[in-house]
Design a protein around this motif. Structure first.
Motif, PDB file in Angstrom:
ATOM      1  N   UNK A 165      -7.354  -4.584  -0.476  1.00 55.14           N
ATOM      2  CA  UNK A 165      -7.971  -3.433  -1.114  1.00 55.14           C
ATOM      3  C   UNK A 165      -8.591  -2.496  -0.074  1.00 55.14           C
ATOM      4  N   UNK A 166      -9.033  -3.032   1.040  1.00 52.65           N
ATOM      5  CA  UNK A 166      -9.554  -2.185   2.115  1.00 52.65           C
ATOM      6  C   UNK A 166      -8.438  -1.354   2.739  1.00 52.65           C
ATOM      7  N   UNK A 167      -7.301  -2.002   2.993  1.00 56.98           N
ATOM      8  CA  UNK A 167      -6.145  -1.277   3.538  1.00 56.98           C
ATOM      9  C   UNK A 167      -5.640  -0.228   2.547  1.00 56.98           C
ATOM     10  N   UNK A 168      -5.645  -0.601   1.286  1.00 56.50           N
ATOM     11  CA  UNK A 168      -5.159   0.305   0.249  1.00 56.50           C
ATOM     12  C   UNK A 168      -6.035   1.551   0.169  1.00 56.50           C
ATOM     13  N   UNK A 169      -7.356   1.382   0.241  1.00 56.27           N
ATOM     14  CA  UNK A 169      -8.257   2.518   0.198  1.00 56.27           C
ATOM     15  C   UNK A 169      -8.013   3.461   1.377  1.00 56.27           C
ATOM     16  N   UNK A 170      -7.817   2.905   2.546  1.00 55.82           N
ATOM     17  CA  UNK A 170      -7.541   3.729   3.728  1.00 55.82           C
ATOM     18  C   UNK A 170      -6.241   4.498   3.563  1.00 55.82           C
ATOM     19  N   UNK A 171      -5.235   3.833   2.996  1.00 53.92           N
ATOM     20  CA  UNK A 171      -3.936   4.473   2.804  1.00 53.92           C
ATOM     21  C   UNK A 171      -4.030   5.616   1.802  1.00 53.92           C
ATOM     22  N   UNK A 172      -4.753   5.395   0.717  1.00 54.60           N
ATOM     23  CA  UNK A 172      -4.936   6.460  -0.266  1.00 54.60           C
ATOM     24  C   UNK A 172      -5.655   7.658   0.353  1.00 54.60           C
ATOM     25  N   UNK A 173      -6.715   7.391   1.097  1.00 56.57           N
ATOM     26  CA  UNK A 173      -7.505   8.470   1.693  1.00 56.57           C
ATOM     27  C   UNK A 173      -6.689   9.266   2.704  1.00 56.57           C
ATOM     28  N   UNK A 197      -3.632   9.719   2.694  1.00 55.99           N
ATOM     29  CA  UNK A 197      -2.505  10.388   2.024  1.00 55.99           C
ATOM     30  C   UNK A 197      -2.972  11.502   1.099  1.00 55.99           C
ATOM     31  N   UNK A 198      -4.237  11.862   1.188  1.00 54.79           N
ATOM     32  CA  UNK A 198      -4.761  12.933   0.353  1.00 54.79           C
ATOM     33  C   UNK A 198      -5.039  12.526  -1.076  1.00 54.79           C
ATOM     34  N   UNK A 199      -5.206  11.230  -1.304  1.00 52.52           N
ATOM     35  CA  UNK A 199      -5.439  10.722  -2.658  1.00 52.52           C
ATOM     36  C   UNK A 199      -6.838  10.132  -2.780  1.00 52.52           C
ATOM     37  N   UNK A 200      -7.813  10.830  -2.224  1.00 48.18           N
ATOM     38  CA  UNK A 200      -9.189  10.338  -2.231  1.00 48.18           C
ATOM     39  C   UNK A 200      -9.752  10.194  -3.632  1.00 48.18           C
ATOM     40  N   UNK A 254       0.845  -1.205   0.000  1.00 48.31           N
ATOM     41  CA  UNK A 254       0.000   0.000   0.000  1.00 48.31           C
ATOM     42  C   UNK A 254       0.874   1.247   0.000  1.00 48.31           C
ATOM     43  N   UNK A 255       1.878   1.247   0.859  1.00 44.70           N
ATOM     44  CA  UNK A 255       2.793   2.380   0.950  1.00 44.70           C
ATOM     45  C   UNK A 255       3.581   2.553  -0.343  1.00 44.70           C
TER      46      UNK A 255
END
Length: 685
Positions: free
Chosen positions: A193-201, A203-206, A159-160
């Motif tokens: 994919x759940x972790x990835x969505x949280x990471x994007x959000x 990080x300002x990548x909503x 994710x990172x």
């Protein structure tokens, strides 16, 4: 009696004529179809048609073209209303591992490493966006470095890794990514994919949408039912995406769920492995049927441009263009490029698939209608399976444009040719379609069959060849990659020499990546697969154990899923053991068969040594620092390319430095270093 016969004959002729007229009317009716287009009925959003750069190092030689030809190629691919005019691009998020034709360099070779100048996908995206500001940018990972998740791809580390790549795309190149996948063709992991969505959000990548899960097998849609019951999963996945819906279509229950949840269906890798015009019309048929049959609103085909060596797998067949001769500047389009043009020059992302305006033609073939936010619309037909000419009549209503329509056609004889315009009368018009043809009709204007005069003639790879690597004074301007090398496994980058006496090449991957495809030992190739008797030499510096060497007569680098080569290599290990191997791609010969070996007494590691591999008929010799140390007879491979490699075991990795690469006649004089005067850096900063 004679009169009676004449009367009977006359009556028969009348009956026969009436019968023929009836048959003619029936034939016309069988090949006529009426379609009603209503501009007010709405429809699904059109999300684009385009191709993949990556999923293999498919664009590796494109960066090495003279700037004039580079720009021409990019214009033919992306410039609106000129060539293919692609409005969607998907690139590989590089991960150091082989992903069909080769490997692309990661932005994070190690956990503590971060470099946004490596590789060329940033450049490809920048060039596409420069030509079409509205093009959609998508991405996905195939491989990743070994350190990710301590060997587990579906991890927080990944994710990172993705987030860092997206941030670099924005901060360094000013590009916004529209969407990203989870991993190419490697199953399903809903927790990831759940972790990835949280990471994007966080990080300002909503605004970056996630599509999932990009698989191809029969079970590829099985996970979709979970969207109905798992709210967190439903919030994480914006787009249902998979591959090759032309082979395994979207099930009806998935299409219904997609509509109910308002989640579009994308095909993130379609395949059209055909030649000539058959490839072009098959592509258009596939794009049409992806929507008609599977409800797909974005279709990405593998792959964009064939900028790989002919020795590599799939060197030409799926690509829109062939650009594999940068030393000459020669390139060519394939017919399929104009199949993309039949969509790209007639519709834009954000248009609609007009309800009731797409389907199958009665006489064989398919059609799709796309409507702009205003009154304009386009219809794309293909008649691959038609046996005869057919006529389609359109009735127009609902504030659709009633203006003149341009007509463009492709067939086996000619590609993307403009025919006579059609002018509707009383909101109706007809178009006659030949079999085995592609048509685009549109109320839009400005389409053209773009081309460039005086494309340079194709030439052989320069021989003899001498690369010092010293011309890359600013390696990051070249993505840290030298001209003409194609990394097949792991990564060979421009680096400073350990003694700080100029530049050299270094294999930089110290741990086996989590590769999409089975890996072999690190190696890179260059040259001409027709070379027979020649010698290849390089200065080699072992800095991290293992071994390194030179390669020759490479005539195959694997079928794509796996990259074991066919050819020879001559290496030296950290203990001074010199070995000559033949690799024949047999599973029980992962490193190949040893043909000869020798031990160099008092060998010094962390010191430059010159290795040379020489081919003369069936005699193969290895030299160390100018002295022949071994020789063998073998006639299995008589010709092929050159290369550089490291390692003694496909499961391990070691780094090493290479300099002064020379490919020459047997016992020939040392040639002059090659000059790259007409190749501009891809990053001008």
């Amino acid at each position: 009696m004679q009169l009676k016969k004449q009367i009977q004959s006359f009556e028969f002729k009348k009956l026969y004529a009436a019968f023929c007229l009836t048959l003619s009317i029936l034939a016309i009716s069988a090949n006529a179809q009426t379609i009603n287009l209503n501009g007010k009925v709405g429809g699904k959003r059109f999300d684009g048609v385009g191709a993949v750069s990556g999923g293999g190092a498919t664009s590796v030689l494109l960066k090495d073209y003279p700037e004039v030809q580079r720009n021409q190629i990019m214009d033919l691919l992306f410039k609106p209303k000129f060539g293919a005019s692609m409005n969607a691009l998907l690139v590989e998020v590089p991960g150091d591992g082989n992903s069909t034709q080769g490997s692309e360099p990661s932005h994070m070779h190690t956990r503590d490493d971060l470099n946004y100048d490596r590789g060329y996908e940033w450049w490809v995206m920048s060039e596409a966006k420069k030509r079409n500001k509205d093009i959609s940018l998508d991405a996905n990972g195939w491989s990743c470095p070994a350190w990710i998740g301590n060997g587990v791809f579906w991890s927080q580390d990944m994710c990172n890794y993705y987030v860092k790549w997206i941030q670099g795309l924005r901060s360094t190149y000013g590009l916004t990514l529209d969407a990203i996948g989870c991993r190419n063709e490697k199953g399903v992991n809903e927790d990831f994919v759940k972790k990835f969505r949280k990471m994007l959000d966080s990080s300002g990548l909503q605004n970056v949408k996630i599509h999932a899960f990009d698989n191809w097998e029969k079970s590829k849609f099985d996970w979709v039912k979970d969207l109905d019951t798992d709210i967190e999963l439903r919030n994480a996945v914006a787009i249902i995406s998979n591959h090759t819906m032309s082979e395994i279509a979207t099930p009806e229950d998935v299409k219904k769920l997609s509509d109910r949840l308002n989640k579009p269906i994308w095909n993130t890798e379609e395949h059209t492995y055909k030649e000539g015009f058959d490839c072009e019309i098959s592509l258009v048929k596939s794009i049409n049927e992806n929507f008609i049959v599977s409800g797909v609103t974005k279709i990405i085909s593998w792959y964009l441009v064939g900028s790989v060596y002919p020795t590599e797998s799939y060197p030409e067949t799926p690509a829109a263009m062939i650009a594999n001769s940068p030393w000459s500047g020669f390139y060519r389009t394939r017919e399929v490029l104009w199949g993309y043009a039949h969509y790209g020059q007639f519709a834009q992302i954000g248009w609609q698939y007009l309800n009731g305006g797409s389907g199958k033609l009665d006489g064989g073939g398919t059609y799709v209608t796309l409507k702009s936010p205003g009154k304009d619309y386009s219809v794309i037909f293909e008649t691959k399976d038609a046996k005869a000419t057919q006529t389609v009549t359109f009735n127009i209503s609902g504030a659709l444009s009633n203006g003149k329509l341009c007509v463009w056609r492709s067939n086996e004889k000619e590609q993307f040719v403009r025919l006579a315009d059609i002018t509707p009368k009383n909101n109706t018009y007809s178009v006659t379609l030949d079999p085995k043809s592609i048509y685009s009709i549109s109320t839009t204007t400005g389409q053209q069959k773009g081309s460039f005069a005086e494309i340079p003639a194709e030439k052989k790879f320069p021989f003899p060849y001498y690369e010092t690597f010293d011309e890359y004074t600013s390696p990051k301007q070249y993505g840290y990659l030298p001209h003409y090398t194609a990394d097949i496994s792991s990564i060979f980058e421009i680096a400073n020499r350990p003694d700080n006496k100029g530049k050299c090449l270094r294999q930089v991957v110290a741990a086996t990546p989590q590769s999409w495809a089975p890996e072999w030992m690190p190696y890179t190739i260059l040259g001409d697969d027709s070379w027979r008797d020649y010698e290849v030499s390089a200065d080699i510096y072992l800095d991290n154990g293992g071994a390194a060497g030179v390669m020759g007569r490479i005539n195959n680098v694997g079928a794509g899923y796996g990259c074991v080569l066919k050819g020879y290599y001559f290496s030296v290990g950290i203990d001074g053991t010199c070995s000559l191997f033949i690799s024949t791609q047999k599973e029980n010969e992962a490193v190949g068969v040893k043909l000869a070996d020798a031990t160099i007494p008092k060998f010094s590691a962390k010191k430059w040594h010159n290795l040379k591999l020489q081919f003369s008929g069936d005699t193969i010799s290895g030299f160390m620092d100018g002295i022949k140390v071994l020789s063998a007879k073998d006639s299995v491979f008589s010709k092929g390319m050159a290369g550089l490699m490291t390692g003694t075991d496909p499961k391990l990795r070691n780094t090493a430095f290479f300099d002064n690469l020379i490919i020459n006649k047997v016992n020939g004089p040392v040639p002059r270093p090659v000059l790259f005067n007409d190749i501009s850096p891809i990053y001008k900063k």
